[in-house]
Design a protein around this motif. Structure first.
Motif, short mmCIF file in Angstrom:
data_model
loop_
_atom_site.label_atom_id
_atom_site.label_comp_id
_atom_site.label_asym_id
_atom_site.label_seq_id
_atom_site.Cartn_x
_atom_site.Cartn_y
_atom_site.Cartn_z
N ALA A 84 0.84 -1.21 0.00
CA ALA A 84 0.00 0.00 0.00
C ALA A 84 0.87 1.24 0.00
O ALA A 84 0.61 2.20 -0.75
N TYR A 85 1.90 1.27 0.81
CA TYR A 85 2.80 2.42 0.89
C TYR A 85 3.46 2.69 -0.45
O TYR A 85 3.61 3.85 -0.86
N LEU A 86 3.86 1.62 -1.13
CA LEU A 86 4.56 1.76 -2.42
C LEU A 86 3.60 1.88 -3.59
O LEU A 86 4.02 2.06 -4.73
N GLY A 87 2.29 1.77 -3.33
CA GLY A 87 1.31 1.85 -4.41
C GLY A 87 1.37 0.65 -5.33
O GLY A 87 1.09 0.76 -6.52
N MET A 88 1.69 -0.50 -4.76
CA MET A 88 1.80 -1.73 -5.56
C MET A 88 0.65 -2.67 -5.22
O MET A 88 0.00 -2.54 -4.18
N GLU A 89 0.45 -3.62 -6.09
CA GLU A 89 -0.61 -4.60 -5.89
C GLU A 89 -0.30 -5.53 -4.71
O GLU A 89 -1.19 -5.92 -3.95
N ASP A 90 0.96 -5.89 -4.55
CA ASP A 90 1.35 -6.80 -3.48
C ASP A 90 2.84 -6.67 -3.23
O ASP A 90 3.55 -5.99 -3.99
N ALA A 91 3.32 -7.29 -2.18
CA ALA A 91 4.74 -7.31 -1.85
C ALA A 91 5.04 -8.66 -1.22
O ALA A 91 4.13 -9.33 -0.73
N ILE A 92 6.29 -9.05 -1.24
CA ILE A 92 6.69 -10.30 -0.60
C ILE A 92 7.98 -10.06 0.18
O ILE A 92 8.88 -9.37 -0.29
N TYR A 94 11.36 -11.50 2.03
CA TYR A 94 12.31 -12.61 1.95
C TYR A 94 13.11 -12.63 3.24
O TYR A 94 13.44 -11.59 3.80
N SER A 95 13.43 -13.83 3.70
CA SER A 95 14.13 -13.97 4.97
C SER A 95 15.62 -13.71 4.86
O SER A 95 16.30 -13.58 5.87
N SER A 96 16.14 -13.65 3.65
CA SER A 96 17.57 -13.40 3.47
C SER A 96 17.81 -12.76 2.12
O SER A 96 16.97 -12.83 1.22
N CYS A 97 18.97 -12.14 1.97
CA CYS A 97 19.34 -11.57 0.67
C CYS A 97 19.49 -12.67 -0.37
O CYS A 97 19.18 -12.47 -1.54
N PHE A 98 19.94 -13.85 0.06
CA PHE A 98 20.07 -14.98 -0.85
C PHE A 98 18.72 -15.30 -1.48
O PHE A 98 18.59 -15.45 -2.69
N ASP A 99 17.67 -15.40 -0.64
CA ASP A 99 16.33 -15.67 -1.15
C ASP A 99 15.81 -14.54 -2.02
O ASP A 99 15.16 -14.76 -3.04
N ALA A 100 16.09 -13.30 -1.62
CA ALA A 100 15.63 -12.15 -2.40
C ALA A 100 16.26 -12.15 -3.78
O ALA A 100 15.59 -11.84 -4.77
N ASN A 101 17.53 -12.48 -3.87
CA ASN A 101 18.19 -12.55 -5.18
C ASN A 101 17.52 -13.61 -6.05
O ASN A 101 17.30 -13.39 -7.24
N GLY A 102 17.19 -14.75 -5.47
CA GLY A 102 16.50 -15.79 -6.23
C GLY A 102 15.16 -15.29 -6.75
O GLY A 102 14.80 -15.50 -7.91
N GLY A 103 14.40 -14.61 -5.91
CA GLY A 103 13.11 -14.07 -6.31
C GLY A 103 13.24 -12.99 -7.37
O GLY A 103 12.45 -12.91 -8.31
N LEU A 104 14.26 -12.16 -7.24
CA LEU A 104 14.47 -11.08 -8.21
C LEU A 104 14.79 -11.65 -9.59
O LEU A 104 14.18 -11.26 -10.58
N PHE A 105 15.73 -12.57 -9.64
CA PHE A 105 16.14 -13.08 -10.95
C PHE A 105 15.04 -13.91 -11.61
O PHE A 105 14.93 -13.93 -12.83
N GLU A 106 14.19 -14.55 -10.81
CA GLU A 106 13.06 -15.27 -11.39
C GLU A 106 12.10 -14.32 -12.10
O GLU A 106 11.50 -14.66 -13.10
N THR A 107 11.97 -13.11 -11.56
CA THR A 107 11.04 -12.15 -12.18
C THR A 107 11.67 -11.45 -13.38
O THR A 107 10.96 -11.03 -14.29
N LEU A 108 12.98 -11.31 -13.40
CA LEU A 108 13.66 -10.61 -14.50
C LEU A 108 13.99 -11.51 -15.67
O LEU A 108 14.01 -11.06 -16.82
N LEU A 109 14.30 -12.76 -15.37
CA LEU A 109 14.74 -13.68 -16.40
C LEU A 109 13.63 -14.64 -16.76
O LEU A 109 12.92 -15.15 -15.88
N GLY A 110 13.48 -14.93 -18.02
CA GLY A 110 12.48 -15.88 -18.47
C GLY A 110 13.09 -17.22 -18.82
O GLY A 110 14.29 -17.43 -18.71
N LYS A 111 12.24 -18.12 -19.27
CA LYS A 111 12.70 -19.47 -19.65
C LYS A 111 13.69 -19.43 -20.80
O LYS A 111 14.52 -20.29 -20.94
N ARG A 112 13.60 -18.41 -21.62
CA ARG A 112 14.47 -18.33 -22.79
C ARG A 112 15.76 -17.55 -22.55
O ARG A 112 16.57 -17.39 -23.45
#
Length: 114
Positions: A84-92, A94-112
């Motif tokens: 709500a603060y960021l004006g986004m639909e949702d947020a998630i 992450y318990s660590s930077c390691f997990d956050a990096n995994g989540g970030l790259f999954e959203t930026l990179l596709g199967k191809r």
């Protein structure tokens, strides 16, 4: 060999709470310039009080990652407030930077993506 080259890092055992000055296990005090306690709030009375209240209400964590054990209501509430603060639909969270990096790259990179 490492010691002679000035490359040996000896671990300092801290025997006190984190702060600008810490007491080492051997009793010496030292200025701590490398903590992530940038705002000096790690031992602030209000933070400690909130931590004690959270321990009483939620216990000491969920004992595993949220995918396995579920998400606690306090985490979901924080995600909703952040979104709500960021004006986004949702947020998630992450318990660590390691997990956050995994989540970030999954959203930026596709199967191809090579």
């Amino acid at each position: 060999m490492l010691d002679d080259a000035g490359l040996l890092k000896r671990e300092r055992i801290i025997g006190s709470a984190q702060g600008a000055v810490v007491k080492l296990a051997d009793g010496r005090e030292m200025i701590n310039l490398c903590a992530n306690n940038y705002l000096g709030l790690a031992n602030h009375p209000a933070v400690l009080e909130a931590a004690h209240a959270a321990l009483e209400r939620y216990g000491y964590g969920v004992a595993s990652v949220r995918f396995i054990c579920g998400t606690q209501s306090v985490h979901r509430e924080l995600e909703e407030r952040l979104a709500a603060y960021l004006g986004m639909e949702d947020a998630i969270l992450y318990s660590s930077c390691f997990d956050a990096n995994g989540g970030l790259f999954e959203t930026l990179l596709g199967k191809r993506t090579p």
